[in-house]
Enzyme design. Structure first.
Site, short mmCIF file in Angstrom:
data_model
loop_
_atom_site.label_atom_id
_atom_site.label_comp_id
_atom_site.label_asym_id
_atom_site.label_seq_id
_atom_site.Cartn_x
_atom_site.Cartn_y
_atom_site.Cartn_z
CE LYS A 188 37.03 24.95 19.55
NZ LYS A 188 37.41 26.19 20.23
CG MET A 199 35.59 33.73 17.18
SD MET A 199 36.30 33.05 15.67
CE MET A 199 36.01 34.37 14.51
CG ASP A 236 30.15 24.30 12.55
OD1 ASP A 236 30.86 23.35 12.25
OD2 ASP A 236 30.18 25.41 11.97
N1 SAH Z 1 29.14 32.49 11.68
C1 SAH Z 1 28.90 32.89 13.04
C2 SAH Z 1 30.15 33.27 13.76
C3 SAH Z 1 31.12 32.15 13.96
S1 SAH Z 1 32.58 32.61 14.79
C4 SAH Z 1 27.88 34.03 13.04
O1 SAH Z 1 27.56 34.57 11.99
O2 SAH Z 1 27.37 34.37 14.11
C5 SAH Z 1 32.21 32.10 16.44
C6 SAH Z 1 32.04 33.30 17.32
O3 SAH Z 1 30.77 33.86 17.10
C7 SAH Z 1 32.10 33.03 18.80
O4 SAH Z 1 33.41 32.98 19.28
C8 SAH Z 1 31.35 34.20 19.35
O5 SAH Z 1 32.16 35.36 19.38
C9 SAH Z 1 30.32 34.44 18.29
N2 SAH Z 1 29.05 33.78 18.62
C10 SAH Z 1 28.43 32.78 17.96
N3 SAH Z 1 27.24 32.51 18.53
C11 SAH Z 1 27.11 33.36 19.57
C12 SAH Z 1 26.11 33.60 20.54
N4 SAH Z 1 24.97 32.89 20.57
N5 SAH Z 1 26.29 34.57 21.46
C13 SAH Z 1 27.43 35.31 21.45
N6 SAH Z 1 28.42 35.12 20.56
C14 SAH Z 1 28.26 34.17 19.63
#
Ligand code: SAH
Length: 485
Positions: free
Chosen positions: A55, A170, A33
């Site tokens: 994306k 998100m 990803d």
């Molecule tokens: N599986 C991932 C989440 C995926 S959904 C996890 O466990 O973290 C994607 C969302 O995760 C983004 O829209 C954001 O809200 C959050 N996200 C992922 N990485 C991030 C980061 N480094 N800082 C802040 N939010 C993050």
């Protein structure tokens, strides 16, 4: 024949698990990803197939159906397939759906949990998601959908009444609606809130506000996705225990132009101070194989750099001899780094000058009686020491045991360098090579000392910061002082 659904953590490469790194190193195919740490794939095999399904820029996400097809297709073949996701694969990562699909197709899989952003981003912002006095529970929710929708996946009234911390993934685009809906459900508009953008990355930014004001403050401060919103009294803890963004070089991009073999020490230290580091080595040290220099009659051996020590001992090893070859000789080291390289090989330097340059060595040796000296160094070494000793009547041998090879800068590195806040130069030769390689000089120039500064100004590049003392500590100190001024 096994597909590994692997979490890569929230962004800081140091938060990747051991298991994830092992699997990346072993994988035949990696399906990854966008939101994975910088350099996460550096350890992949050169022949591994790397498939991006995130994306691209602001573009469209690769449809899940296509990702599914890739997993089934590669999973059915021999070999190790790693499906690498940001954070944890089972937290808003569709990992559950992919596991179901694999099971239905009879393909073996394993799950490798990762550090999830909903905990790590707040942690790096100084916000504990639970706290003995402030929150005994925490809920993780997606803010993806418009809360005004009648068919909501959430029971918003229940979430409003939830007596703990809310961590919203998100949710940036729906922030206003989410807050309004929670307030309508009875949650206190003055409850502390925070939004953490790019949590755990060197570019992390955080805003603090209240449930009622977070959306407006975030818009004003231009904080966007990816971000985690935190609602609850714990958000206030940031006032006391923020740490990551307080490090002196947080948010600064610093280029290291040293040779690759030497760069990492400096890079690690800058990163520990919060900098995003670009390693842009234009010289590479190449050890020159050859015989052990003749030590007959030599009563002083001078090592002019740690590189020289490494290459010299490489020659000893190749000739099946060891440090005992230096028995009875006086050993001089140009500076503490060189002395350390000797100590690592069991040799204590007898002489280390006060100034770590050739002139300093000339001074340090002035009182000694020397019949025959061997100077061990690189191809581009200066002649100052050899000339001074020869003038005193010493028989001088020079052993060139390594050379510097110029490497071009890649287009990606050049682009990254153009945006650097600071460029560090630790030797005249690396400064010259950097300029020869077309390295951009838009950032502030930090030089380790006068010789390096001269190399830059001779080429019309002014120096913004010069280190005192002229060593790495001095350089780091001067850079931090400049960043904070
Ligand atoms: N599986 C991932 C989440 C995926 S959904 C996890 O466990 O973290 C994607 C969302 O995760 C983004 O829209 C954001 O809200 C959050 N996200 C992922 N990485 C991030 C980061 N480094 N800082 C802040 N939010 C993050």
């Amino acid at each position: 024949m096994t597909v590994y659904l692997v979490g890569a953590g929230p962004g800081d490469p140091g938060l990747m698990t051991r298991r994830s790194l092992e699997l990346i190193a072993a994988a035949d195919v990696i399906v990854y990803d966008r939101l994975i740490p910088d350099g996460a794939l550096d350890g992949a095999r050169p022949d591994a197939e790397l498939i991006f399904v995130g994306k691209e820029g602001g573009g469209e996400q690769v449809p899940q159906a296509q990702t599914d097809r890739l997993l089934l297709e590669h999973g059915a073949r021999a070999g190790i397939v790693v499906r690498l996701k940001g954070g944890d694969p089972f937290v808003f990562g569709r990992g559950g759906e992919e596991a179901e699909l694999l099971r239905a197709a009879g393909i073996e899989f394993e799950i490798v949990p990762g550090v999830t952003a909903g905990i790590a981003a707040p942690a790096y912002a100084g916000i504990p998601v639970t706290h003995r006095d402030l929150a005994s529970s925490v809920a993780f929710l997606t803010g993806h959908e418009d809360p005004a929708k009648t068919e909501s996946a959430h029971d918003w009234d229940a979430l409003a009444a939830f007596p703990g911390t809310l961590c919203v993934y998100m949710g940036v685009r729906q922030l206003e609606g989410i807050a309004a809906r929670l307030i309508r459900g009875g949650r206190d508009p003055d409850e502390p809130a925070a939004l953490v953008q790019r949590g755990t990355f060197p570019t992390q930014r955080t805003v603090r506000a209240t449930l009622g004001t977070l959306a407006v403050v975030a818009r004003e401060q231009r904080i966007g996705a990816p971000a985690i919103a935190v609602f609850g009294p714990v958000a206030q803890m940031r006032e006391q225990i923020a740490w990551f963004e307080r490090r002196p070089l947080h948010g600064r991009t610093v280029a290291v132009t040293r040779a690759r073999a030497q760069a990492s020490g400096l890079a690690v230290r800058l990163a520990a101070l919060g900098a995003r580091v670009i390693e842009a080595p234009t010289i590479r040290i190449v050890e020159l194989p050859g015989p052990v220099p003749d030590l007959t009659g030599v009563d002083l051996i001078v090592f002019s750099s740690a590189n020289g020590v490494g290459a010299f001992f490489g020659r000893l090893a190749a000739a099946a001899v060891d440090a005992r070859a230096l028995a009875g000789l006086r050993v001089a080291a140009m500076g503490p780094g060189t002395a350390r390289a000797l100590a690592e090989r069991g040799v204590r330097a007898d002489i280390i000058p006060d100034r770590f340059i050739a002139e300093g060595m000339v001074e340090a040796l002035s009182a000694l009686t020397i019949a025959r000296a061997l100077i061990v160094g690189g191809r581009e070494g200066r002649d100052v020491l050899a000339d001074a000793l020869t003038a005193r009547g010493v028989a001088v041998e020079v052993a060139v045991v390594y050379e510097n090879v110029v490497d071009p800068l890649t287009p990606e590195t050049l682009t990254a360098l153009a945006g650097a806040d600071y460029l560090t130069f630790t030797s005249a030769s690396s400064a010259r090579n950097y300029l020869d390689a077309g390295g951009p000089v838009a950032g502030r120039r930090v030089s380790i000392g006068p010789a390096t500064s001269a190399a830059l100004t001779e080429r019309g590049v002014s120096v913004d910061v010069e280190a005192t003392p002229h060593d790495l500590d001095g350089l780091i100190g001067a850079l931090v002082a400049d960043a904070q001024s």
